[in-house]
Design a protein around this motif. Structure first.
Motif, mmCIF file in Angstrom:
data_model
loop_
_atom_site.group_PDB
_atom_site.id
_atom_site.type_symbol
_atom_site.label_atom_id
_atom_site.label_comp_id
_atom_site.label_asym_id
_atom_site.label_seq_id
_atom_site.Cartn_x
_atom_site.Cartn_y
_atom_site.Cartn_z
ATOM 1 N N GLU A 95 -5.342 5.528 -7.512
ATOM 2 C CA GLU A 95 -4.605 4.288 -7.324
ATOM 3 C C GLU A 95 -4.894 3.710 -5.942
ATOM 4 N N VAL A 96 -5.037 4.587 -4.945
ATOM 5 C CA VAL A 96 -5.276 4.174 -3.572
ATOM 6 C C VAL A 96 -6.073 5.283 -2.881
ATOM 7 N N THR A 97 -6.877 4.899 -1.902
ATOM 8 C CA THR A 97 -7.648 5.878 -1.151
ATOM 9 C C THR A 97 -7.072 6.030 0.250
ATOM 10 N N LEU A 98 -7.424 7.110 0.896
ATOM 11 C CA LEU A 98 -6.989 7.321 2.263
ATOM 12 C C LEU A 98 -7.563 6.236 3.175
ATOM 13 N N ASP A 99 -8.780 5.800 2.917
ATOM 14 C CA ASP A 99 -9.366 4.714 3.716
ATOM 15 C C ASP A 99 -8.571 3.419 3.565
ATOM 16 N N GLN A 100 -8.096 3.126 2.353
ATOM 17 C CA GLN A 100 -7.274 1.932 2.148
ATOM 18 C C GLN A 100 -5.944 2.058 2.887
ATOM 19 N N LEU A 101 -5.370 3.243 2.860
ATOM 20 C CA LEU A 101 -4.126 3.455 3.591
ATOM 21 C C LEU A 101 -4.351 3.275 5.088
ATOM 22 N N ARG A 102 -5.436 3.829 5.594
ATOM 23 C CA ARG A 102 -5.736 3.692 7.028
ATOM 24 C C ARG A 102 -5.954 2.245 7.430
ATOM 25 N N ASN A 116 -4.509 -0.396 5.962
ATOM 26 C CA ASN A 116 -3.393 -1.287 5.638
ATOM 27 C C ASN A 116 -2.022 -0.824 6.114
ATOM 28 N N LEU A 117 -1.920 0.381 6.647
ATOM 29 C CA LEU A 117 -0.632 0.865 7.143
ATOM 30 C C LEU A 117 -0.601 0.814 8.660
ATOM 31 N N GLY A 118 0.574 0.557 9.169
ATOM 32 C CA GLY A 118 0.768 0.620 10.613
ATOM 33 C C GLY A 118 0.683 2.064 11.090
ATOM 34 N N GLU A 119 0.596 2.224 12.385
ATOM 35 C CA GLU A 119 0.406 3.547 12.980
ATOM 36 C C GLU A 119 1.495 4.544 12.581
ATOM 37 N N GLY A 120 2.758 4.134 12.624
ATOM 38 C CA GLY A 120 3.857 5.047 12.294
ATOM 39 C C GLY A 120 3.861 5.458 10.839
ATOM 40 N N ALA A 121 3.724 4.493 9.940
ATOM 41 C CA ALA A 121 3.716 4.791 8.511
ATOM 42 C C ALA A 121 2.504 5.645 8.149
ATOM 43 N N LEU A 122 1.356 5.332 8.729
ATOM 44 C CA LEU A 122 0.149 6.110 8.442
ATOM 45 C C LEU A 122 0.316 7.554 8.889
ATOM 46 N N TYR A 170 0.815 -1.214 0.000
ATOM 47 C CA TYR A 170 0.000 0.000 0.000
ATOM 48 C C TYR A 170 0.851 1.268 0.000
ATOM 49 N N LEU A 171 2.026 1.207 0.595
ATOM 50 C CA LEU A 171 2.933 2.352 0.482
ATOM 51 C C LEU A 171 3.361 2.558 -0.962
ATOM 52 N N MET A 172 3.593 1.468 -1.672
ATOM 53 C CA MET A 172 3.984 1.599 -3.070
ATOM 54 C C MET A 172 2.812 2.047 -3.949
ATOM 55 N N ARG A 173 1.597 1.680 -3.578
ATOM 56 C CA ARG A 173 0.436 2.213 -4.302
ATOM 57 C C ARG A 173 0.332 3.720 -4.065
ATOM 58 N N PHE A 174 0.615 4.141 -2.820
ATOM 59 C CA PHE A 174 0.632 5.573 -2.519
ATOM 60 C C PHE A 174 1.769 6.259 -3.294
ATOM 61 N N TRP A 175 2.930 5.615 -3.335
ATOM 62 C CA TRP A 175 4.080 6.112 -4.099
ATOM 63 C C TRP A 175 3.653 6.391 -5.540
ATOM 64 N N TRP A 176 2.918 5.440 -6.109
ATOM 65 C CA TRP A 176 2.433 5.579 -7.482
ATOM 66 C C TRP A 176 1.423 6.717 -7.589
ATOM 67 N N GLN A 177 0.539 6.847 -6.595
ATOM 68 C CA GLN A 177 -0.504 7.871 -6.586
ATOM 69 C C GLN A 177 0.082 9.278 -6.679
ATOM 70 N N LEU A 178 1.273 9.467 -6.123
ATOM 71 C CA LEU A 178 1.880 10.802 -6.125
ATOM 72 C C LEU A 178 2.152 11.325 -7.528
ATOM 73 N N GLY A 179 2.179 10.451 -8.510
ATOM 74 C CA GLY A 179 2.416 10.889 -9.877
ATOM 75 C C GLY A 179 1.243 10.693 -10.808
ATOM 76 N N MET A 180 0.120 10.204 -10.303
ATOM 77 C CA MET A 180 -1.023 9.881 -11.164
ATOM 78 C C MET A 180 -2.238 10.737 -10.804
ATOM 79 N N THR A 181 -2.998 11.114 -11.806
ATOM 80 C CA THR A 181 -4.215 11.893 -11.548
ATOM 81 C C THR A 181 -5.448 11.000 -11.427
ATOM 82 N N TYR A 182 -5.297 9.705 -11.661
ATOM 83 C CA TYR A 182 -6.401 8.789 -11.417
ATOM 84 C C TYR A 182 -6.206 8.163 -10.043
#
Length: 118
Positions: A52-59, A61-67, A38-50
């Motif tokens: 790739e990942v939602t904030l809910d998905q990040l919340r 699937n990410l641990g507390e520190g990474a989130l 999910y971090l890599m999906r977020f990594w990809w999102q930083l360059g895409m206008t469509y």
């Protein structure tokens, strides 16, 4: 919440690339495959206008520190390029480069002996 606005928040492509390297090198740890994915999906999102990942998905699937760090980055991107620079400085000052075990394993035979080069 959509994250499709993020690509427009960077000063330039160089800044976006630097932030992506920080995510890859300091946050994406392959010991936690789900979080890394999910971090890599977020990594990809930083360059895409469509989307790739939602904030809910990040919340979910990410641990507390990474989130926390990702949410701080999202806030910085939506604030200013200078806030992004501050985020980079803070993360680089706080986190070491992640040791890539996958690459290391690909270079050795079972038992740790170096794989012969062709």
């Amino acid at each position: 919440m959509t994250l499709t606005d993020l690509p427009a928040g960077f000063r330039d492509e160089e800044q976006r690339g630097y932030v992506r390297r920080v995510i890859h090198d300091r946050l994406a740890d392959d010991r936690d495959q789900q979080e890394c994915r999910y971090l890599m999906r977020f990594w990809w999102q930083l360059g895409m206008t469509y989307q790739e990942v939602t904030l809910d998905q990040l919340r979910a699937n990410l641990g507390e520190g990474a989130l926390r760090l990702v949410e701080e980055l999202i806030d910085a991107v939506r604030t200013s390029p200078e806030a992004i620079d501050d985020w980079v400085d803070a993360v680089e000052g706080a986190l070491p480069v992640v040791h890539d075990r996958g690459f290391e394993e690909a270079r050795t035979w079972p038992g740790g002996k170096p794989r012969p080069t062709p």
